[in-house]
Design a protein around this motif. Sequence first.
Motif, PDB file in Angstrom:
ATOM      1  N   LEU A  40      -8.309 -29.568  14.513  1.00  0.00           N
ATOM      2  CA  LEU A  40      -7.033 -30.232  14.748  1.00  0.00           C
ATOM      3  C   LEU A  40      -5.887 -29.225  14.776  1.00  0.00           C
ATOM      4  O   LEU A  40      -5.800 -28.347  13.911  1.00  0.00           O
ATOM      5  N   GLY A  41      -5.017 -29.380  15.767  1.00  0.00           N
ATOM      6  CA  GLY A  41      -3.811 -28.575  15.802  1.00  0.00           C
ATOM      7  C   GLY A  41      -2.797 -29.119  14.812  1.00  0.00           C
ATOM      8  O   GLY A  41      -3.009 -30.160  14.181  1.00  0.00           O
ATOM      9  N   ARG A  42      -1.668 -28.413  14.676  1.00  0.00           N
ATOM     10  CA  ARG A  42      -0.662 -28.824  13.700  1.00  0.00           C
ATOM     11  C   ARG A  42      -0.141 -30.228  13.957  1.00  0.00           C
ATOM     12  O   ARG A  42       0.061 -31.014  13.038  1.00  0.00           O
ATOM     13  N   LEU A  43       0.082 -30.543  15.226  1.00  0.00           N
ATOM     14  CA  LEU A  43       0.635 -31.857  15.581  1.00  0.00           C
ATOM     15  C   LEU A  43      -0.350 -32.976  15.248  1.00  0.00           C
ATOM     16  O   LEU A  43       0.020 -33.989  14.647  1.00  0.00           O
ATOM     17  N   HIS A  44      -1.612 -32.790  15.628  1.00  0.00           N
ATOM     18  CA  HIS A  44      -2.629 -33.807  15.342  1.00  0.00           C
ATOM     19  C   HIS A  44      -2.847 -33.966  13.834  1.00  0.00           C
ATOM     20  O   HIS A  44      -3.030 -35.075  13.332  1.00  0.00           O
ATOM     21  N   ARG A  45      -2.820 -32.845  13.129  1.00  0.00           N
ATOM     22  CA  ARG A  45      -3.030 -32.900  11.684  1.00  0.00           C
ATOM     23  C   ARG A  45      -1.908 -33.668  10.991  1.00  0.00           C
ATOM     24  O   ARG A  45      -2.154 -34.498  10.103  1.00  0.00           O
ATOM     25  N   ALA A  46      -0.689 -33.430  11.423  1.00  0.00           N
ATOM     26  CA  ALA A  46       0.448 -34.132  10.826  1.00  0.00           C
ATOM     27  C   ALA A  46       0.373 -35.632  11.091  1.00  0.00           C
ATOM     28  O   ALA A  46       0.636 -36.452  10.209  1.00  0.00           O
ATOM     29  N   ALA A  47      -0.007 -35.994  12.312  1.00  0.00           N
ATOM     30  CA  ALA A  47      -0.119 -37.412  12.661  1.00  0.00           C
ATOM     31  C   ALA A  47      -1.245 -38.085  11.888  1.00  0.00           C
ATOM     32  O   ALA A  47      -1.099 -39.215  11.402  1.00  0.00           O
ATOM     33  N   ALA A  48      -2.374 -37.393  11.760  1.00  0.00           N
ATOM     34  CA  ALA A  48      -3.536 -37.964  11.070  1.00  0.00           C
ATOM     35  C   ALA A  48      -3.254 -38.204   9.601  1.00  0.00           C
ATOM     36  O   ALA A  48      -3.743 -39.178   9.013  1.00  0.00           O
ATOM     37  N   HIS A  49      -2.452 -37.333   9.003  1.00  0.00           N
ATOM     38  CA  HIS A  49      -2.184 -37.446   7.565  1.00  0.00           C
ATOM     39  C   HIS A  49      -0.854 -38.143   7.262  1.00  0.00           C
ATOM     40  O   HIS A  49      -0.455 -38.241   6.099  1.00  0.00           O
TER      41      HIS A  49
ATOM     42  N   ASN B 267       2.214 -37.222   8.005  1.00  0.00           N
ATOM     43  CA  ASN B 267       3.227 -36.279   7.548  1.00  0.00           C
ATOM     44  C   ASN B 267       4.484 -36.395   8.410  1.00  0.00           C
ATOM     45  O   ASN B 267       4.780 -35.545   9.262  1.00  0.00           O
ATOM     46  N   LEU B 268       5.231 -37.447   8.192  1.00  0.00           N
ATOM     47  CA  LEU B 268       6.431 -37.715   8.985  1.00  0.00           C
ATOM     48  C   LEU B 268       7.499 -36.650   8.745  1.00  0.00           C
ATOM     49  O   LEU B 268       8.227 -36.269   9.668  1.00  0.00           O
ATOM     50  N   ALA B 269       7.583 -36.162   7.521  1.00  0.00           N
ATOM     51  CA  ALA B 269       8.591 -35.148   7.203  1.00  0.00           C
ATOM     52  C   ALA B 269       8.390 -33.901   8.054  1.00  0.00           C
ATOM     53  O   ALA B 269       9.360 -33.325   8.572  1.00  0.00           O
ATOM     54  N   TRP B 270       7.137 -33.491   8.216  1.00  0.00           N
ATOM     55  CA  TRP B 270       6.857 -32.305   9.041  1.00  0.00           C
ATOM     56  C   TRP B 270       7.239 -32.570  10.490  1.00  0.00           C
ATOM     57  O   TRP B 270       7.841 -31.714  11.144  1.00  0.00           O
ATOM     58  N   LEU B 271       6.904 -33.739  10.986  1.00  0.00           N
ATOM     59  CA  LEU B 271       7.216 -34.081  12.382  1.00  0.00           C
ATOM     60  C   LEU B 271       8.722 -34.059  12.619  1.00  0.00           C
ATOM     61  O   LEU B 271       9.192 -33.564  13.648  1.00  0.00           O
ATOM     62  N   ARG B 272       9.474 -34.574  11.673  1.00  0.00           N
ATOM     63  CA  ARG B 272      10.929 -34.586  11.819  1.00  0.00           C
ATOM     64  C   ARG B 272      11.509 -33.166  11.701  1.00  0.00           C
ATOM     65  O   ARG B 272      12.433 -32.804  12.433  1.00  0.00           O
TER      66      ARG B 272
ATOM     67  N   TRP C 247      10.553 -28.376  17.994  1.00  0.00           N
ATOM     68  CA  TRP C 247       9.311 -27.805  18.536  1.00  0.00           C
ATOM     69  C   TRP C 247       8.573 -28.820  19.403  1.00  0.00           C
ATOM     70  O   TRP C 247       7.962 -28.466  20.421  1.00  0.00           O
ATOM     71  N   LEU C 248       8.647 -30.089  18.995  1.00  0.00           N
ATOM     72  CA  LEU C 248       7.982 -31.142  19.762  1.00  0.00           C
ATOM     73  C   LEU C 248       8.565 -31.267  21.165  1.00  0.00           C
ATOM     74  O   LEU C 248       7.899 -31.738  22.078  1.00  0.00           O
ATOM     75  N   LYS C 249       9.817 -30.867  21.338  1.00  0.00           N
ATOM     76  CA  LYS C 249      10.441 -30.920  22.647  1.00  0.00           C
ATOM     77  C   LYS C 249       9.845 -29.879  23.585  1.00  0.00           C
ATOM     78  O   LYS C 249       9.915 -30.009  24.806  1.00  0.00           O
ATOM     79  N   ARG C 250       9.243 -28.828  23.000  1.00  0.00           N
ATOM     80  CA  ARG C 250       8.714 -27.746  23.813  1.00  0.00           C
ATOM     81  C   ARG C 250       7.227 -27.908  24.104  1.00  0.00           C
ATOM     82  O   ARG C 250       6.704 -27.307  25.038  1.00  0.00           O
ATOM     83  N   VAL C 251       6.533 -28.655  23.282  1.00  0.00           N
ATOM     84  CA  VAL C 251       5.108 -28.894  23.513  1.00  0.00           C
ATOM     85  C   VAL C 251       4.922 -30.366  23.886  1.00  0.00           C
ATOM     86  O   VAL C 251       5.806 -31.181  23.678  1.00  0.00           O
TER      87      VAL C 251
ATOM     88  N   HIS D  34      -0.658 -45.115   9.863  1.00  0.00           N
ATOM     89  CA  HIS D  34       0.644 -44.523   9.557  1.00  0.00           C
ATOM     90  C   HIS D  34       1.704 -45.112  10.488  1.00  0.00           C
ATOM     91  O   HIS D  34       2.086 -44.510  11.500  1.00  0.00           O
ATOM     92  N   ALA D  35       2.176 -46.295  10.133  1.00  0.00           N
ATOM     93  CA  ALA D  35       3.107 -47.026  10.995  1.00  0.00           C
ATOM     94  C   ALA D  35       4.413 -46.265  11.209  1.00  0.00           C
ATOM     95  O   ALA D  35       5.005 -46.334  12.295  1.00  0.00           O
ATOM     96  N   ASP D  36       4.873 -45.549  10.189  1.00  0.00           N
ATOM     97  CA  ASP D  36       6.124 -44.795  10.338  1.00  0.00           C
ATOM     98  C   ASP D  36       5.971 -43.668  11.357  1.00  0.00           C
ATOM     99  O   ASP D  36       6.875 -43.405  12.154  1.00  0.00           O
ATOM    100  N   VAL D  37       4.813 -43.034  11.359  1.00  0.00           N
ATOM    101  CA  VAL D  37       4.543 -41.979  12.343  1.00  0.00           C
ATOM    102  C   VAL D  37       4.400 -42.578  13.733  1.00  0.00           C
ATOM    103  O   VAL D  37       4.880 -42.004  14.721  1.00  0.00           O
ATOM    104  N   VAL D  38       3.747 -43.732  13.818  1.00  0.00           N
ATOM    105  CA  VAL D  38       3.618 -44.419  15.109  1.00  0.00           C
ATOM    106  C   VAL D  38       5.005 -44.720  15.670  1.00  0.00           C
ATOM    107  O   VAL D  38       5.273 -44.462  16.857  1.00  0.00           O
ATOM    108  N   SER D  39       5.885 -45.241  14.837  1.00  0.00           N
ATOM    109  CA  SER D  39       7.252 -45.537  15.287  1.00  0.00           C
ATOM    110  C   SER D  39       7.957 -44.272  15.765  1.00  0.00           C
ATOM    111  O   SER D  39       8.645 -44.277  16.792  1.00  0.00           O
ATOM    112  N   PHE D  40       7.801 -43.174  15.030  1.00  0.00           N
ATOM    113  CA  PHE D  40       8.416 -41.913  15.401  1.00  0.00           C
ATOM    114  C   PHE D  40       7.912 -41.428  16.755  1.00  0.00           C
ATOM    115  O   PHE D  40       8.696 -41.044  17.631  1.00  0.00           O
ATOM    116  N   LEU D  41       6.599 -41.458  16.943  1.00  0.00           N
ATOM    117  CA  LEU D  41       6.015 -40.986  18.195  1.00  0.00           C
ATOM    118  C   LEU D  41       6.449 -41.854  19.369  1.00  0.00           C
ATOM    119  O   LEU D  41       6.712 -41.351  20.470  1.00  0.00           O
ATOM    120  N   VAL D  42       6.530 -43.145  19.134  1.00  0.00           N
ATOM    121  CA  VAL D  42       6.978 -44.065  20.185  1.00  0.00           C
ATOM    122  C   VAL D  42       8.430 -43.771  20.552  1.00  0.00           C
ATOM    123  O   VAL D  42       8.795 -43.754  21.741  1.00  0.00           O
TER     124      VAL D  42
END
Length: 241
Positions: A45-54, A56-61, A66-70, A91-99
Amino acid sequence: MRRSMWRVMGLFSKKRQQSPSGSTSGQSCAATSTTSAYELQEKDLGRLHRAAAHGNLAWLRRWHWWLKRVSINRRDKEKRTPLHLACANGHADVVSFLVQENCQLNLTDNFKRSPLMKAVQCQQEKCVAILLEHGADPNLADADGNTALHLAVLSPNTAVAGLLLEHNANIDAQNQEGYTPLNLAVSKHHKEMVEFLQKKGADGHAQDQRERTALMVATFAEDMNAIQLLLWHGADSLIGI
Protein backbone atom coordinates in the motif's frame (compact mmCIF):
# COMPACT_ATOMS: atom_id res chain seq x y z
CA MET A 1 -53.99 -19.72 -0.24
CA ARG A 2 -54.36 -22.81 1.99
CA ARG A 3 -55.32 -25.01 -0.99
CA SER A 4 -52.35 -23.66 -2.92
CA MET A 5 -50.08 -24.48 0.00
CA TRP A 6 -51.11 -28.12 -0.01
CA ARG A 7 -50.58 -28.30 -3.75
CA VAL A 8 -47.08 -26.93 -3.41
CA MET A 9 -46.28 -29.40 -0.64
CA GLY A 10 -47.42 -32.17 -2.96
CA LEU A 11 -44.86 -31.03 -5.47
CA PHE A 12 -41.86 -31.47 -3.16
CA SER A 13 -41.05 -35.06 -4.10
CA LYS A 14 -41.90 -34.45 -7.74
CA LYS A 15 -39.58 -31.47 -7.93
CA ARG A 16 -36.72 -33.38 -6.35
CA GLN A 17 -37.12 -36.15 -8.93
CA GLN A 18 -37.11 -33.63 -11.75
CA SER A 19 -33.95 -31.92 -10.55
CA PRO A 20 -31.10 -33.91 -8.96
CA SER A 21 -29.60 -30.64 -7.82
CA GLY A 22 -32.82 -29.38 -6.29
CA SER A 23 -31.35 -29.48 -2.78
CA THR A 24 -28.82 -26.81 -3.67
CA SER A 25 -31.56 -24.16 -3.81
CA GLY A 26 -29.27 -21.53 -5.19
CA GLN A 27 -25.90 -22.80 -3.97
CA SER A 28 -24.72 -22.76 -7.59
CA CYS A 29 -25.56 -19.07 -7.72
CA ALA A 30 -22.55 -16.91 -8.47
CA ALA A 31 -23.29 -14.71 -5.47
CA THR A 32 -21.97 -17.05 -2.80
CA SER A 33 -18.91 -15.19 -1.50
CA THR A 34 -18.93 -14.64 2.25
CA THR A 35 -15.60 -12.80 2.35
CA SER A 36 -16.19 -9.08 2.17
CA ALA A 37 -13.29 -7.25 3.76
CA TYR A 38 -10.09 -6.75 1.83
CA GLU A 39 -6.96 -8.57 2.93
CA LEU A 40 -4.45 -5.77 3.27
CA GLN A 41 -0.72 -6.19 2.74
CA GLU A 42 0.80 -3.07 4.24
CA LYS A 43 3.94 -3.34 2.14
CA ASP A 44 1.87 -3.15 -1.03
CA LEU A 45 0.00 0.00 0.00
CA GLY A 46 1.15 3.50 -0.83
CA ARG A 47 0.82 6.34 1.66
CA LEU A 48 -2.55 7.45 0.31
CA HIS A 49 -4.08 3.97 0.36
CA ARG A 50 -2.68 3.28 3.82
CA ALA A 51 -4.17 6.47 5.23
CA ALA A 52 -7.57 5.70 3.72
CA ALA A 53 -7.54 2.09 4.93
CA HIS A 54 -6.73 3.11 8.50
CA GLY A 55 -9.01 6.13 8.61
CA ASN A 56 -6.17 8.59 9.05
CA LEU A 57 -8.12 11.72 8.19
CA ALA A 58 -5.60 13.98 9.92
CA TRP A 59 -2.84 12.82 7.57
CA LEU A 60 -5.06 13.32 4.52
CA ARG A 61 -5.89 16.86 5.59
CA ARG A 62 -2.29 17.67 6.46
CA TRP A 63 -1.10 16.52 3.04
CA HIS A 64 -4.01 18.14 1.23
CA TRP A 65 -1.62 20.08 -1.00
CA TRP A 66 0.11 16.83 -2.00
CA LEU A 67 -3.18 15.24 -2.99
CA LYS A 68 -3.60 18.01 -5.56
CA ARG A 69 -0.43 16.83 -7.28
CA VAL A 70 -1.13 13.09 -7.30
CA SER A 71 -4.24 11.28 -8.41
CA ILE A 72 -6.72 10.83 -5.59
CA ASN A 73 -8.02 7.92 -7.69
CA ARG A 74 -4.66 6.13 -7.70
CA ARG A 75 -5.05 2.35 -7.81
CA ASP A 76 -3.07 -0.35 -6.06
CA LYS A 77 -2.14 -3.78 -7.44
CA GLU A 78 -5.73 -4.95 -7.11
CA LYS A 79 -7.13 -1.83 -8.77
CA ARG A 80 -8.49 -0.54 -5.48
CA THR A 81 -8.75 3.18 -4.98
CA PRO A 82 -8.39 4.87 -1.58
CA LEU A 83 -12.17 5.18 -1.61
CA HIS A 84 -12.52 1.39 -1.86
CA LEU A 85 -10.41 0.91 1.25
CA ALA A 86 -12.11 3.64 3.26
CA CYS A 87 -15.52 2.17 2.44
CA ALA A 88 -14.58 -1.41 3.23
CA ASN A 89 -13.29 -0.36 6.64
CA GLY A 90 -16.18 1.95 7.48
CA HIS A 91 -14.27 5.23 7.68
CA ALA A 92 -17.19 7.51 6.85
CA ASP A 93 -15.24 10.69 7.62
CA VAL A 94 -12.55 9.70 5.13
CA VAL A 95 -15.20 8.78 2.56
CA SER A 96 -16.73 12.25 2.96
CA PHE A 97 -13.30 13.86 2.58
CA LEU A 98 -12.47 11.91 -0.57
CA VAL A 99 -15.87 12.70 -2.07
CA GLN A 100 -15.38 16.40 -1.34
CA GLU A 101 -12.03 16.15 -3.14
CA ASN A 102 -13.96 15.00 -6.22
CA CYS A 103 -12.71 11.43 -6.33
CA GLN A 104 -14.35 9.15 -8.88
CA LEU A 105 -17.15 7.16 -7.28
CA ASN A 106 -17.64 4.31 -9.71
CA LEU A 107 -14.16 2.94 -10.40
CA THR A 108 -13.98 -0.82 -9.88
CA ASP A 109 -11.42 -3.20 -8.41
CA ASN A 110 -10.16 -6.52 -9.80
CA PHE A 111 -13.55 -8.10 -9.14
CA LYS A 112 -15.34 -5.20 -10.83
CA ARG A 113 -16.69 -4.02 -7.49
CA SER A 114 -17.17 -0.33 -6.89
CA PRO A 115 -16.61 1.42 -3.55
CA LEU A 116 -20.38 1.33 -3.06
CA MET A 117 -20.38 -2.44 -3.49
CA LYS A 118 -17.62 -2.79 -0.90
CA ALA A 119 -19.50 -0.56 1.54
CA VAL A 120 -22.60 -2.72 1.04
CA GLN A 121 -20.66 -5.97 1.37
CA CYS A 122 -19.09 -4.82 4.62
CA GLN A 123 -22.40 -3.40 5.89
CA GLN A 124 -21.03 0.11 6.27
CA GLU A 125 -24.37 1.91 6.16
CA LYS A 126 -23.00 5.43 6.68
CA CYS A 127 -20.57 5.00 3.80
CA VAL A 128 -23.35 3.64 1.61
CA ALA A 129 -25.51 6.68 2.38
CA ILE A 130 -22.70 9.14 1.61
CA LEU A 131 -21.90 7.53 -1.72
CA LEU A 132 -25.51 7.34 -2.83
CA GLU A 133 -26.18 10.93 -1.85
CA HIS A 134 -23.29 12.02 -4.07
CA GLY A 135 -24.39 10.01 -7.10
CA ALA A 136 -22.71 6.61 -6.88
CA ASP A 137 -24.30 4.17 -9.34
CA PRO A 138 -26.24 1.40 -7.50
CA ASN A 139 -26.74 -0.67 -10.65
CA LEU A 140 -23.19 -1.53 -11.63
CA ALA A 141 -22.55 -5.27 -11.85
CA ASP A 142 -19.47 -7.06 -10.56
CA ALA A 143 -17.61 -9.95 -12.23
CA ASP A 144 -20.43 -12.33 -11.25
CA GLY A 145 -23.16 -10.00 -12.44
CA ASN A 146 -24.17 -9.05 -8.90
CA THR A 147 -25.32 -5.53 -8.16
CA ALA A 148 -25.05 -3.76 -4.84
CA LEU A 149 -28.58 -4.96 -4.06
CA HIS A 150 -27.56 -8.59 -4.54
CA LEU A 151 -24.73 -8.00 -2.08
CA ALA A 152 -27.14 -6.41 0.41
CA VAL A 153 -29.28 -9.53 0.17
CA LEU A 154 -26.30 -11.74 0.99
CA SER A 155 -25.52 -9.73 4.15
CA PRO A 156 -28.56 -9.70 4.71
CA ASN A 157 -29.25 -6.06 5.48
CA THR A 158 -32.67 -4.60 4.78
CA ALA A 159 -31.63 -1.11 5.89
CA VAL A 160 -28.89 -0.98 3.24
CA ALA A 161 -31.22 -2.56 0.69
CA GLY A 162 -33.75 0.18 1.44
CA LEU A 163 -31.13 2.88 0.86
CA LEU A 164 -30.25 1.38 -2.49
CA LEU A 165 -33.89 1.19 -3.58
CA GLU A 166 -34.42 4.80 -2.52
CA HIS A 167 -31.68 5.71 -4.98
CA ASN A 168 -33.12 3.82 -7.94
CA ALA A 169 -31.46 0.44 -7.58
CA ASN A 170 -33.04 -2.08 -9.95
CA ILE A 171 -35.00 -4.41 -7.69
CA ASP A 172 -35.21 -7.08 -10.41
CA ALA A 173 -31.63 -7.00 -11.69
CA GLN A 174 -30.32 -10.45 -12.63
CA ASN A 175 -26.82 -11.76 -12.06
CA GLN A 176 -25.00 -14.24 -14.30
CA GLU A 177 -27.04 -17.11 -12.88
CA GLY A 178 -30.23 -15.20 -13.61
CA TYR A 179 -30.92 -14.64 -9.92
CA THR A 180 -32.81 -11.52 -8.97
CA PRO A 181 -32.32 -10.20 -5.42
CA LEU A 182 -35.64 -11.86 -4.48
CA ASN A 183 -34.62 -15.26 -5.87
CA LEU A 184 -31.28 -14.93 -4.12
CA ALA A 185 -32.96 -14.07 -0.81
CA VAL A 186 -35.18 -17.16 -1.15
CA SER A 187 -32.21 -19.39 -1.96
CA LYS A 188 -30.38 -18.14 1.14
CA HIS A 189 -33.45 -18.54 3.40
CA HIS A 190 -33.42 -14.87 4.38
CA LYS A 191 -37.08 -14.61 5.38
CA GLU A 192 -36.96 -10.95 6.43
CA MET A 193 -35.31 -9.96 3.16
CA VAL A 194 -37.81 -11.99 1.12
CA GLU A 195 -40.70 -10.21 2.81
CA PHE A 196 -38.98 -6.83 2.47
CA LEU A 197 -38.37 -7.21 -1.28
CA GLN A 198 -41.89 -8.42 -1.92
CA LYS A 199 -43.34 -5.40 -0.12
CA LYS A 200 -41.10 -3.22 -2.29
CA GLY A 201 -42.58 -4.74 -5.43
CA ALA A 202 -40.04 -7.36 -6.52
CA ASP A 203 -41.17 -9.47 -9.48
CA GLY A 204 -41.90 -12.98 -8.24
CA HIS A 205 -42.32 -14.22 -11.80
CA ALA A 206 -38.67 -13.67 -12.75
CA GLN A 207 -36.85 -16.86 -13.73
CA ASP A 208 -33.22 -17.77 -13.35
CA GLN A 209 -31.19 -19.50 -16.07
CA ARG A 210 -32.70 -22.82 -15.06
CA GLU A 211 -36.17 -21.34 -15.57
CA ARG A 212 -36.95 -21.40 -11.86
CA THR A 213 -39.03 -18.75 -10.17
CA ALA A 214 -38.66 -17.78 -6.53
CA LEU A 215 -41.48 -20.18 -5.62
CA MET A 216 -39.73 -23.03 -7.41
CA VAL A 217 -36.51 -22.33 -5.55
CA ALA A 218 -38.39 -22.28 -2.25
CA THR A 219 -40.16 -25.52 -3.18
CA PHE A 220 -36.91 -27.33 -3.98
CA ALA A 221 -35.55 -26.21 -0.61
CA GLU A 222 -38.76 -27.10 1.25
CA ASP A 223 -38.67 -23.64 2.80
CA MET A 224 -42.19 -23.30 4.15
CA ASN A 225 -41.65 -19.75 5.39
CA ALA A 226 -40.65 -18.54 1.94
CA ILE A 227 -43.40 -20.54 0.25
CA GLN A 228 -46.05 -19.03 2.51
CA LEU A 229 -44.76 -15.52 1.87
CA LEU A 230 -44.61 -16.04 -1.89
CA LEU A 231 -48.09 -17.54 -2.05
CA TRP A 232 -49.43 -14.70 0.07
CA HIS A 233 -48.11 -12.31 -2.55
CA GLY A 234 -49.82 -14.21 -5.37
CA ALA A 235 -47.23 -16.71 -6.56
CA ASP A 236 -49.75 -19.49 -7.40
CA SER A 237 -49.40 -19.11 -11.13
CA LEU A 238 -45.61 -19.30 -11.04
CA ILE A 239 -45.44 -23.09 -11.10
CA GLY A 240 -48.67 -23.79 -12.90
CA ILE A 241 -50.73 -24.93 -9.92
